[in-house]
Design an enzyme around this catalytic site. Structure first.
Site, mmCIF file in Angstrom:
data_model
loop_
_atom_site.group_PDB
_atom_site.id
_atom_site.type_symbol
_atom_site.label_atom_id
_atom_site.label_comp_id
_atom_site.label_asym_id
_atom_site.label_seq_id
_atom_site.Cartn_x
_atom_site.Cartn_y
_atom_site.Cartn_z
ATOM 1 N N TYR A 160 3.410 -15.406 84.140
ATOM 2 C CA TYR A 160 2.048 -15.889 83.742
ATOM 3 C C TYR A 160 0.985 -15.986 85.071
ATOM 4 O O TYR A 160 -0.180 -16.214 85.076
ATOM 5 C CB TYR A 160 1.819 -17.214 82.952
ATOM 6 C CG TYR A 160 2.427 -17.261 81.824
ATOM 7 C CD1 TYR A 160 3.030 -15.819 80.996
ATOM 8 C CD2 TYR A 160 2.512 -18.064 80.720
ATOM 9 C CE1 TYR A 160 3.374 -15.721 79.700
ATOM 10 C CE2 TYR A 160 2.954 -18.074 79.343
ATOM 11 C CZ TYR A 160 3.381 -16.804 79.092
ATOM 12 O OH TYR A 160 3.805 -16.795 77.497
ATOM 13 N N LYS B 113 17.174 -13.360 80.628
ATOM 14 C CA LYS B 113 17.337 -12.024 80.039
ATOM 15 C C LYS B 113 18.305 -11.343 81.337
ATOM 16 O O LYS B 113 17.819 -10.251 81.702
ATOM 17 C CB LYS B 113 16.320 -11.285 79.835
ATOM 18 C CG LYS B 113 16.225 -10.116 79.167
ATOM 19 C CD LYS B 113 16.754 -10.154 77.681
ATOM 20 C CE LYS B 113 17.011 -8.609 76.892
ATOM 21 N NZ LYS B 113 17.603 -8.936 75.726
ATOM 22 N N ASP C 238 16.834 -13.515 73.374
ATOM 23 C CA ASP C 238 16.723 -12.707 72.007
ATOM 24 C C ASP C 238 17.680 -13.459 71.171
ATOM 25 O O ASP C 238 17.646 -13.987 69.948
ATOM 26 C CB ASP C 238 16.946 -11.245 72.024
ATOM 27 C CG ASP C 238 18.029 -10.757 73.019
ATOM 28 O OD1 ASP C 238 18.392 -11.635 73.999
ATOM 29 O OD2 ASP C 238 18.380 -9.680 73.064
ATOM 30 N N ASP D 296 7.585 -20.770 76.740
ATOM 31 C CA ASP D 296 6.374 -20.717 75.777
ATOM 32 C C ASP D 296 6.618 -20.675 74.315
ATOM 33 O O ASP D 296 6.176 -21.018 73.297
ATOM 34 C CB ASP D 296 5.325 -19.801 76.438
ATOM 35 C CG ASP D 296 4.063 -19.859 75.673
ATOM 36 O OD1 ASP D 296 3.570 -20.792 74.934
ATOM 37 O OD2 ASP D 296 3.172 -19.011 76.285
ATOM 38 N N ASP E 192 7.368 -23.243 70.896
ATOM 39 C CA ASP E 192 6.752 -23.028 69.768
ATOM 40 C C ASP E 192 7.603 -23.030 68.592
ATOM 41 O O ASP E 192 7.501 -23.715 67.571
ATOM 42 C CB ASP E 192 5.874 -22.078 69.951
ATOM 43 C CG ASP E 192 4.370 -22.505 70.176
ATOM 44 O OD1 ASP E 192 4.262 -23.535 70.802
ATOM 45 O OD2 ASP E 192 3.273 -21.648 69.841
#
Ligand code: NAD
Length: 356
Positions: free
Chosen positions: A142, A191, A223, A247, A251
């Site tokens: 980001y 990852k 994942d 992020d 959520d």
């Protein structure tokens, strides 16, 4: 003790839920003999309207000098034009960056009394879900280099995931420290089978785990972690991860508790200064109606007492009062179920205050 709190009510339901939180803090001040000074500041859409900027200099300056920041929410359809030069959300990024808040703590707690709000089956929920996501907030993709270019006549765009070892160490340490205060289990999400930045991340976690022999550590790929969160959420205690993975996962974790109006958050940096806010937005669809759920913001003040002021008993007092109110069957519209009593924003705030 004296504490200076910078208060940014913001837009939409922000001012309504912040009012109730101030009532709760004032009651805590009375009961435990603390003096909370509140300074009200503008940021977000209302600041664009009155001052032409989402984050006025004065707001940032006062926040920097305060002991903690309490934020409602910013934004709304009035300022939603994607082509606008100034947008309310810039206030959030400006505050996080300006206050160097690199860590976002998001507890996702499913209260027994609200079990039916979760989209998951009873067999999966068992006797409850209690996860804390620790998300890196000021680095990674980001904030990395990005751009567009034309390569061989074809338009392409790129973003860069880059972390230096110091950025990883400081967030991973918060992950371990948080685990030590909870059930001593830390899941690091990355990852590492593909990304070099994840391999560096993983090596830092491994190295630091030597300083925390009591903490049980495991690693999951992003994942797999997102699958495990809905398959078996009770396996998690603390999750530590990068900005983008955090992020998404935070959520998802909040969604499995079923109620956006219940979840608090804390953004922390190097010292004790932190910014505390509900995870929900300004809910323009219900603003001004007196029906918003103030509990996420009230619970954010409990996090403020715990993390910025080191007042654990006072924080617990607020959290216990919220549990009592729920167990007695009081609900705002967003968490209402059959056989419970519907109350508005102010009544909910009063009910919590009465139980402190
Ligand atoms: P939202 O969280 O504001 O609302 C989503 C849904 O949840 C709405 O139906 C709303 O009524 C409901 N809801 C949210 N909080 C509630 C509460 N406390 N009590 C009862 N119901 C509640 O998300 P959105 O609609 O995507 O965004 C609205 C605005 O808020 C946008 O401008 C967005 O940019 C902004 N936003 C701000 C923040 C922030 O300030 N940190 C975060 C997210 C969104």
């Amino acid at each position: 003790m004296n504490f200076n709190i910078a208060v940014i009510p913001g837009d939409g339901i922000g001012p309504e839920v912040v009012d109730e939180s101030i009532k709760v803090l004032s009651k805590i001040g009375e009961k435990y003999n603390h003096n909370f000074e509140f300074e009200f500041l503008q940021a977000g859409g209302c600041a664009i309207d009155s001052l032409g900027t989402p984050l006025p200099d004065k707001t940032l300056e006062v926040c920097k000098k305060s002991d903690a920041v309490l934020l409602g929410a910013v934004g709304g359809p009035k300022w939603d034009d994607p082509n606008a030069k100034v947008r309310p959300e810039q206030a959030l990024l400006g505050l996080r960056g300006g206050l160097n808040l690199y860590c976002n703590l998001r507890p996702a707690l499913l209260y027994k009394a609200l079990k039916e709000a979760s989209p998951l089956k009873d067999t999966i929920i068992g006797d409850g879900i209690d996860i804390c996501v620790v998300r890196e907030l000021t680095g990674g993709i980001y904030f990395g280099e990005r751009g567009r270019e034309v390569v061989d006549g074809v338009v392409s765009a790129y973003d860069t995931e880059r972390y230096n070892i110091k950025e990883i160490e400081r967030i991973v340490r918060i992950g371990f420290d948080t685990a030590m205060k909870r059930n001593k289990k830390l899941t690091s999400v990355d990852k590492a089978n593909i990304l070099e930045s994840s391999r560096l991340w993983r090596s830092v976690v491994e190295e630091m785990s030597k300083d925390y022999p009591e903490v049980e550590v495991n690693h999951l790929y992003i994942d797999n972690a997102s699958m495990q969160l809905v398959k078996d959420p009770r396996q998690f205690d603390v999750i530590v991860t990068s900005n983008m993975f955090g992020d998404i996962l935070s959520d998802e974790a909040s969604m499995i508790t079923g109620s956006i109006g219940m979840l608090p958050s804390a953004s922390l940096g190097e010292g004790t200064l932190g910014m505390y806010e509900p995870i929900h937005g300004s809910a323009p669809d219900i603003a001004g109606k007196g029906i918003a759920n103030p509990l996420a913001t009230i619970l954010s003040t409990a996090m403020m007492l715990r993390y910025s002021f080191n007042l654990e008993d006072e924080a617990k007092d607020i959290e216990n009062a919220v549990v009592k109110v729920l167990e007695e069957g009081y609900r705002t519209g967003d968490i209402k179920s059959e056989g419970t009593t519907l109350v508005g924003t102010k009544e909910m705030g009063d009910l919590v205050v009465e139980r402190i």
